[in-house]
Design a protein around this motif. Structure first.
Motif, mmCIF file in Angstrom:
data_model
loop_
_atom_site.group_PDB
_atom_site.id
_atom_site.type_symbol
_atom_site.label_atom_id
_atom_site.label_comp_id
_atom_site.label_asym_id
_atom_site.label_seq_id
_atom_site.Cartn_x
_atom_site.Cartn_y
_atom_site.Cartn_z
ATOM 1 N N ILE A 57 0.760 -1.481 -0.203
ATOM 2 C CA ILE A 57 -0.004 0.407 0.240
ATOM 3 C C ILE A 57 1.290 1.557 0.061
ATOM 4 C CG2 ILE A 57 -2.070 1.144 1.471
ATOM 5 C CD1 ILE A 57 -2.601 -1.401 2.552
ATOM 6 N N ARG A 58 0.741 2.287 -1.137
ATOM 7 C CA ARG A 58 1.758 3.437 -1.072
ATOM 8 C C ARG A 58 2.562 3.295 -1.239
ATOM 9 N NH1 ARG A 58 -2.463 5.218 2.536
ATOM 10 N NH2 ARG A 58 -4.144 6.321 1.698
ATOM 11 N N GLY A 59 2.810 1.753 -2.043
ATOM 12 C CA GLY A 59 4.692 1.672 -2.042
ATOM 13 C C GLY A 59 5.511 0.874 -0.731
ATOM 14 N N VAL A 60 4.336 0.722 0.308
ATOM 15 C CA VAL A 60 5.530 0.035 1.369
ATOM 16 C C VAL A 60 4.639 -1.654 1.965
ATOM 17 C CG1 VAL A 60 6.027 0.707 4.073
ATOM 18 C CG2 VAL A 60 4.839 2.672 2.807
ATOM 19 N N THR A 61 5.667 -2.553 2.133
ATOM 20 C CA THR A 61 5.378 -3.259 2.583
ATOM 21 C C THR A 61 6.601 -4.596 2.820
ATOM 22 O OG1 THR A 61 4.852 -5.907 1.321
ATOM 23 C CG2 THR A 61 6.691 -4.935 0.002
ATOM 24 N N SER A 62 5.804 -5.582 4.051
ATOM 25 C CA SER A 62 6.476 -5.665 5.130
ATOM 26 C C SER A 62 6.393 -7.647 4.575
ATOM 27 C CB SER A 62 6.223 -5.839 6.279
ATOM 28 O OG SER A 62 4.482 -6.467 6.573
ATOM 29 N N ASP A 63 5.883 -7.743 3.036
ATOM 30 C CA ASP A 63 5.655 -8.934 2.892
ATOM 31 C C ASP A 63 6.974 -9.395 1.789
ATOM 32 O OD1 ASP A 63 3.612 -9.722 4.302
ATOM 33 O OD2 ASP A 63 2.352 -7.985 2.963
ATOM 34 N N THR A 64 7.032 -11.162 1.774
ATOM 35 C CA THR A 64 8.458 -10.853 0.387
ATOM 36 C C THR A 64 7.372 -12.371 -0.281
ATOM 37 O OG1 THR A 64 9.737 -10.760 1.725
ATOM 38 C CG2 THR A 64 10.074 -11.878 0.839
ATOM 39 N N LEU A 65 7.502 -12.176 -1.730
ATOM 40 C CA LEU A 65 7.426 -12.682 -2.570
ATOM 41 C C LEU A 65 7.538 -14.415 -3.112
ATOM 42 C CD1 LEU A 65 4.964 -10.863 -5.316
ATOM 43 C CD2 LEU A 65 3.785 -12.851 -3.965
ATOM 44 N N LYS A 66 7.442 -15.408 -2.566
ATOM 45 C CA LYS A 66 8.325 -16.085 -2.944
ATOM 46 C C LYS A 66 8.649 -17.032 -4.050
ATOM 47 C CE LYS A 66 9.221 -16.433 2.098
ATOM 48 N NZ LYS A 66 9.287 -17.678 3.285
ATOM 49 N N ALA A 67 9.582 -18.120 -4.581
ATOM 50 C CA ALA A 67 9.297 -18.909 -5.700
ATOM 51 C C ALA A 67 10.872 -19.608 -5.410
ATOM 52 C CB ALA A 67 10.088 -17.887 -6.908
ATOM 53 N N LEU A 72 8.409 -23.465 -10.415
ATOM 54 C CA LEU A 72 7.296 -22.231 -10.805
ATOM 55 C C LEU A 72 6.913 -22.165 -9.158
ATOM 56 C CD1 LEU A 72 5.673 -22.336 -13.880
ATOM 57 C CD2 LEU A 72 6.784 -21.145 -13.714
ATOM 58 N N SER A 73 5.989 -20.914 -8.453
ATOM 59 C CA SER A 73 5.704 -20.645 -7.272
ATOM 60 C C SER A 73 4.075 -20.778 -8.048
ATOM 61 C CB SER A 73 5.067 -19.293 -7.463
ATOM 62 O OG SER A 73 5.157 -18.174 -8.024
ATOM 63 N N GLU A 74 3.375 -20.931 -7.115
ATOM 64 C CA GLU A 74 1.832 -21.064 -6.906
ATOM 65 C C GLU A 74 1.402 -20.402 -8.057
ATOM 66 O OE1 GLU A 74 0.843 -23.593 -5.781
ATOM 67 O OE2 GLU A 74 2.249 -24.361 -4.710
ATOM 68 N N HIS A 75 -0.234 -20.108 -8.556
ATOM 69 C CA HIS A 75 -0.116 -19.309 -8.904
ATOM 70 C C HIS A 75 -1.507 -18.401 -8.170
ATOM 71 C CE1 HIS A 75 -3.928 -18.061 -12.047
ATOM 72 N NE2 HIS A 75 -3.055 -18.613 -12.990
ATOM 73 N N TYR A 76 -0.934 -16.678 -8.717
ATOM 74 C CA TYR A 76 -1.100 -15.409 -8.131
ATOM 75 C C TYR A 76 -1.580 -15.228 -8.885
ATOM 76 C CZ TYR A 76 3.343 -16.613 -5.293
ATOM 77 O OH TYR A 76 4.504 -16.808 -4.364
ATOM 78 N N ASP A 77 -2.909 -14.299 -7.857
ATOM 79 C CA ASP A 77 -3.553 -13.739 -8.637
ATOM 80 C C ASP A 77 -3.647 -11.998 -8.063
ATOM 81 O OD1 ASP A 77 -5.809 -15.549 -10.472
ATOM 82 O OD2 ASP A 77 -5.298 -16.473 -8.473
ATOM 83 N N ILE A 78 -4.215 -10.908 -8.442
ATOM 84 C CA ILE A 78 -4.373 -9.623 -8.182
ATOM 85 C C ILE A 78 -5.184 -9.293 -8.226
ATOM 86 C CG2 ILE A 78 -3.413 -7.098 -8.903
ATOM 87 C CD1 ILE A 78 -0.970 -8.669 -9.995
ATOM 88 N N LYS A 79 -5.367 -8.261 -6.917
ATOM 89 C CA LYS A 79 -6.613 -7.442 -7.021
ATOM 90 C C LYS A 79 -5.991 -5.873 -6.206
ATOM 91 C CE LYS A 79 -10.810 -10.357 -5.465
ATOM 92 N NZ LYS A 79 -11.019 -9.792 -6.619
ATOM 93 N N PHE A 80 -6.594 -4.933 -6.492
ATOM 94 C CA PHE A 80 -6.398 -3.907 -6.510
ATOM 95 C C PHE A 80 -6.908 -3.274 -4.717
ATOM 96 C CE2 PHE A 80 -4.787 -4.738 -10.169
ATOM 97 C CZ PHE A 80 -3.656 -3.366 -10.413
ATOM 98 N N ILE A 81 -6.061 -2.091 -4.101
ATOM 99 C CA ILE A 81 -6.747 -1.476 -3.486
ATOM 100 C C ILE A 81 -7.158 0.169 -3.417
ATOM 101 C CG2 ILE A 81 -6.277 -0.988 -0.805
ATOM 102 C CD1 ILE A 81 -4.407 -3.266 -0.880
#
Length: 280
Positions: A57-67, A72-81
């Motif tokens: 959110i607003r360019g700030v995250t404490s999360d990490t995407l992993k592969a 291949l990683s799991e199938h990621y779907d995107i939603k927006f805020i």
């Protein structure tokens, strides 16, 4: 005389400006004229099978995407805020597409299913153990409507992972004999069937560029076997407890092809080169 000429020029200029302004306003207020929609978002959320795995959110995250490395990683779907921090679905117009940029392209990449290029769903592909950052963009024609800010990506070494399937082996389920091998566009072998007979179960196993052999999780993946001429052969024997196996029934003498495809949630994910089938 000069003063009158100067005033006349000023009047003409003023009239022209008023005309342009009136025309522009009319165009903007015209309900018939198509209006371009721009994405109004302050953040993104990433889901795996409905479970949230990361958000920014607003360019700030404490999360990490992993592969996984080599997979291949799991199938990621995107939603927006939106500004009220409510989630909403991604745009469905063809003029708005997903783009991305890695800080280090040697560590990870993104892979999308065939026909889903530019959509708001993807897999991460692990290329090298390490960490980098990725930034997502929503492209609208030749400019971006939104940029996410940088999101950490970590590639780790895991067992039982696999990458993008580049080929397959088709074997007799009973004897284990390999009947067909496909590597990219190269097909080795043909199938021969007696007219009126039905084969034993054929089992499909896929492999990636690192020679990891696998069968994708089912669901969400399923097997589709398409027949070029259904008057010559028919696909039968597909059962829920054996999602990667099938039989072929010979209907009349002749030659045709079958094409094996991996579906993801009902959509074609990967399609392989056609296999020749001869009915004698």
């Amino acid at each position: 005389m000069k003063k009158n000429l100067f005033l006349l020029k000023r009047i003409v200029l003023l009239f022209s400006l008023l005309t342009i302004l009136a025309f522009t306003t009319a165009c903007e207020d015209d309900p018939v004229a198509p209006q371009e929609e721009h994405l109004e978002a302050i953040g993104m959320v990433f889901y795996d099978s409905g479970i949230e795995v990361a958000r920014i959110i607003r360019g700030v995250t404490s999360d990490t995407l992993k592969a996984p490395l080599g997979g291949l990683s799991e199938h990621y779907d995107i939603k927006f805020i939106d500004e009220s921090e409510n989630e909403f679905d991604p745009p469905s117009t063809e003029t708005q597409t997903l783009a991305w940029e890695f800080e280090d392209v040697s560590i990870a990449d993104i892979w999308q299913h065939e026909g889903e290029e530019g959509s708001f769903a993807f897999h991460l592909q692990g290329l090298l153990v390490g960490e980098t950052n990725i930034e997502f963009f929503v492209m609208h024609n030749d400019h971006n409507d939104y940029r996410s800010g940088k999101i950490p990506v970590k590639v780790i070494n895991e067992e039982n992972t696999y990458g993008i399937p580049i080929g397959l082996e088709l074997s007799n389920e009973i004897t284990g004999d390999i009947l067909i091998a496909i590597n990219n566009s190269q097909v080795i072998g043909q199938l021969s069937i007696i007219n009126g007979d039905t084969t034993d179960h054929f089992e499909v196993e896929f492999f990636d560029e690192f020679n990891n052999y696998f069968q994708p999780a089912s669901p969400p993946h399923t097997l589709l076997v398409e027949v070029a001429d259904e008057s010559i052969v028919q696909i039968v024997g597909q059962e829920a407890d054996e999602p990667w196996a099938f039989k072929v029934a010979g209907l009349k003498s002749g030659s045709t092809t079958i094409t094996i495809k991996i579906l993801h949630d009902g959509n074609v994910g990967v399609s392989f080169a056609p296999i020749t089938v001869n009915v004698n």
